[in-house]
Design an enzyme around this catalytic site. Structure first.
Site, PDB file in Angstrom:
ATOM      1  CE  LYS A  42       0.084   6.486  -1.584  1.00 19.90           C
ATOM      2  NZ  LYS A  42      -1.070   7.099  -0.890  1.00 19.90           N
ATOM      3  N   GLY A  69       0.814  -1.211   0.000  1.00 21.84           N
ATOM      4  CA  GLY A  69       0.000   0.000   0.000  1.00 21.84           C
ATOM      5  C   GLY A  69       0.850   1.264   0.000  1.00 21.84           C
ATOM      6  CB  SER A  70       0.199   4.554   1.554  1.00 24.76           C
ATOM      7  OG  SER A  70      -1.075   4.697   0.965  1.00 24.76           O
ATOM      8  CB  THR A  71       4.571   1.274   3.277  1.00 25.13           C
ATOM      9  OG1 THR A  71       4.341   0.087   2.505  1.00 25.13           O
ATOM     10  CG2 THR A  71       3.675   1.288   4.513  1.00 25.13           C
TER      11      THR A  71
END
Length: 592
Positions: A318, A314-316
């Site tokens: 980015k 997921g967003s980790t």
């Protein structure tokens, strides 16, 4: 007419003749008896001489075959220790009870008390003895590696009932002082002391012992009468020192278990990594099992999720996309990026933010975790650049810690990416990683752009590394990640008093064979501290939280905030928060 005197003389002559005849016969008999005795004496003497002189070697060999035996000398399996030499797996001497089934089968009266001493049903013991006796066996194990109280109980039965054909030998049994807290890292052995899981399996060749041999004389009941000689010395196994810190492992396990229970999750994992050396200081999972108990746990409990379970980060991911763009000069920390109206069209699909975040800059794209913003940054780079970046971070390949069953994760080759896959891979969908892989990737940012191999074995020196980012890039990304733990970020609960903390949350829908499932999430938080000179990186992943909250900042970040302060204190890492009382006092004293 015959005179009486003549008759008397004739009678006397006859008597004399009879005496002479009897004397002759007695002499003959005495000779025969003497000859027989002499022959018997010669025969016995010759036989004794033959056996004592001529047949000595043969007879001794025959006797040895009946009473001389080679017995095993037990050897100790190597000890597994944590980095401070606290034992995590040790071998203790225990008794193994054996019996001669032929002799035991004749003592049916003793089977019931013997079964009670062995703590097993009488019928089972009787059936086992009968089976071995029927096959003509003279040796069988009653029980192996029994507890001391059970061995003493058997000794009492043997003495009370005067049982023959029962004895005890010394073996080694594996014991794990840390129980379930270390079970999935250390692993366990089988009844023959061979590693089956974890470090016990990985390092089995080094840990295993080579038993010695001795020659003994034993009686008809197989009891040792005399030690004759040692044929081969036992070789104890090699001791192994892990990188794991027992203190941090206990704390991380306790806090992960608390998080899983409080959030009603199905499981979780956490990894704590030393940035300087690449050593894994804590590696914990939920659920777990006790390796000291008989093997009854399920595969779910035995699995080392931090290394074998993959999830979409997921967003980790980015911050890595932003780092690649910074390296190429495509953006800087304050480059303006419009995310209005909170949704963007990519091919035939749409990328959405959780709400319209409006005008942002590069830093606030990380702070607010904007999908739209990071996709716009990723679209400025070729697909191959993003793929190569993920490969250099270690995604799609094992970490080489040598752990059995470790997964490499999944990273599709850029040749097959569609425009939408290019977008989703920028915010952590479409690839899979393990908890350890994610920790290693963030350790690169923490180490000023240097990638160092992770290890479960203690290191006494810093290994050579490979540069992935420029130091300036890594430092800039750390400052961006620090905003995530601020009042404006998504991980406010990860803050630690006295220390500057950087981190990133990630909350991804869980993928199954039927696709993404509504209401099932994997919540992640990755943090590093202190920001000024990072020493530790920690990843916490909670699988399927079903409580009131499921975002990584609410579910996983608190575990980080409870474990990381202890690690910083134990390793004497100085506070770096300018607001910390010690720093304020020092600054005041330095003023003229």
């Amino acid at each position: 007419m015959i005179e009486p005197s003549q008759v008397k003389q004739s009678y006397q002559r006859l008597q004399e003749a009879e005496r002479q005849r009897m004397k002759k016969r007695f002499g003959e008999r005495r000779f025969l008896i003497g000859a027989a005795l002499a022959m018997a004496f010669v025969s016995v003497t010759a036989s004794a001489f033959y056996r004592q002189v001529v047949e000595t070697d043969f007879l001794q060999d025959e006797g040895a075959k009946r009473f001389l035996r080679d017995r095993e000398i037990p050897a100790r399996r190597g000890i597994i220790m944590d980095r401070n030499h606290h034992p995590l797996a040790i071998s203790t001497s225990v008794a193994t009870i054996w019996a001669d089934p032929q002799l035991l089968a004749e003592r049916s009266d003793a089977l019931e008390p013997l079964a009670r001493a062995l703590e097993e049903p009488t019928a089972d013991l009787a059936a086992k003895v009968s089976e071995y006796a029927a096959k003509g066996r003279r040796y069988m194990y009653l029980q192996r590696r029994v507890e001391p109280h059970r061995a003493r109980a058997v000794e009492d039965v043997v003495e009370t009932y005067r049982l023959n054909g029962i004895g005890m030998e010394t073996e080694y049994r594996r014991f794990y002082p840390g129980g379930e807290i270390f079970s999935q890292v250390v692993g366990f052995t089988n009844i023959d002391n061979q590693g089956q899981e974890g470090i016990e399996l990985v390092a089995n060749n080094a840990l295993k012992a080579a038993p010695g041999k001795r020659r003994v004389i034993q009686d008809g009941h197989r009891r040792i009468v005399e030690e004759v000689e040692q044929l081969q010395a036992p070789e104890h196994g090699e001791d192994i020192v892990l990188s794991i810190d027992q203190r941090l492992q206990f704390l991380a396990y306790r806090e992960l278990k608390r998080a899983v229970e409080e959030n009603k999750a199905v499981g979780g994992s956490a990894t704590l990594l030393d940035v300087t050396t690449g050593e894994i200081l804590a590696l914990v999972n939920q659920p777990s099992f006790n390796p000291n108990q008989p093997r009854q746990e399920s595969p779910e409990e035995r699995r080392n999720r931090a290394l074998t379970d993959v999830f979409e980060p997921g967003s980790t991911v980015k911050p890595f996309v932003v780092a690649a763009a910074l390296e190429r000069g495509l953006v800087h920390p304050h480059s303006p990026i419009s995310t209005s109206p909170g949704v963007m069209q990519v091919g035939r699909n749409r990328v959405r933010d959780y709400r319209n975040l409006g005008q942002l800059d590069t830093t606030s794209v990380i702070t607010k975790s904007s999908n739209v913003g990071v996709v716009k940054i990723a679209q400025q780079m070729d697909r191959a650049v993003l793929w190569q970046l993920y490969r250099r971070l270690g995604f799609g390949q094992t970490s080489n810690v040598g752990f059995p069953g470790e997964r490499s994760g999944y990273l599709p080759h850029f040749d097959g990416w569609s425009s939408f896959e290019h977008a989703t891979l920028a915010f952590g969908y479409g690839l899979n990683v393990t908890t350890l892989q994610l920790a290693q990737a963030y350790a690169i940012i923490a180490a000023d752009g240097i990638s160092r191999p992770a290890t479960l074995l203690r290191r006494d020196s810093v290994p050579p590394g490979e540069r992935v980012f420029a130091p300036e890039t890594a430092q800039a990304v750390r400052l961006m990640l620090e905003t995530v733990v601020s009042a404006d970020g998504t991980a406010r609960r990860a803050a630690i008093p006295g220390y500057r903390v950087a981190g990133k949350t990630g909350t991804a829908k869980k993928a199954t064979e039927r696709g993404y499932v509504d209401g099932k999430y994997q919540s992640v938080f990755v943090g590093l501290a202190p920001v000024t000179s990072p020493r530790f990186v920690m990843v916490v992943m909670i699988d399927e939280p079903s409580g009131k909250e499921y975002y990584g900042g609410a579910v996983a970040a608190p575990t980080f905030a409870r474990v990381m302060p202890a690690a910083l204190r134990l390793y004497n890492v100085a506070p770096d928060d300018p607001k910390h009382p010690l720093i304020l006092t020092s600054s005041t004293e330095e003023k003229p």
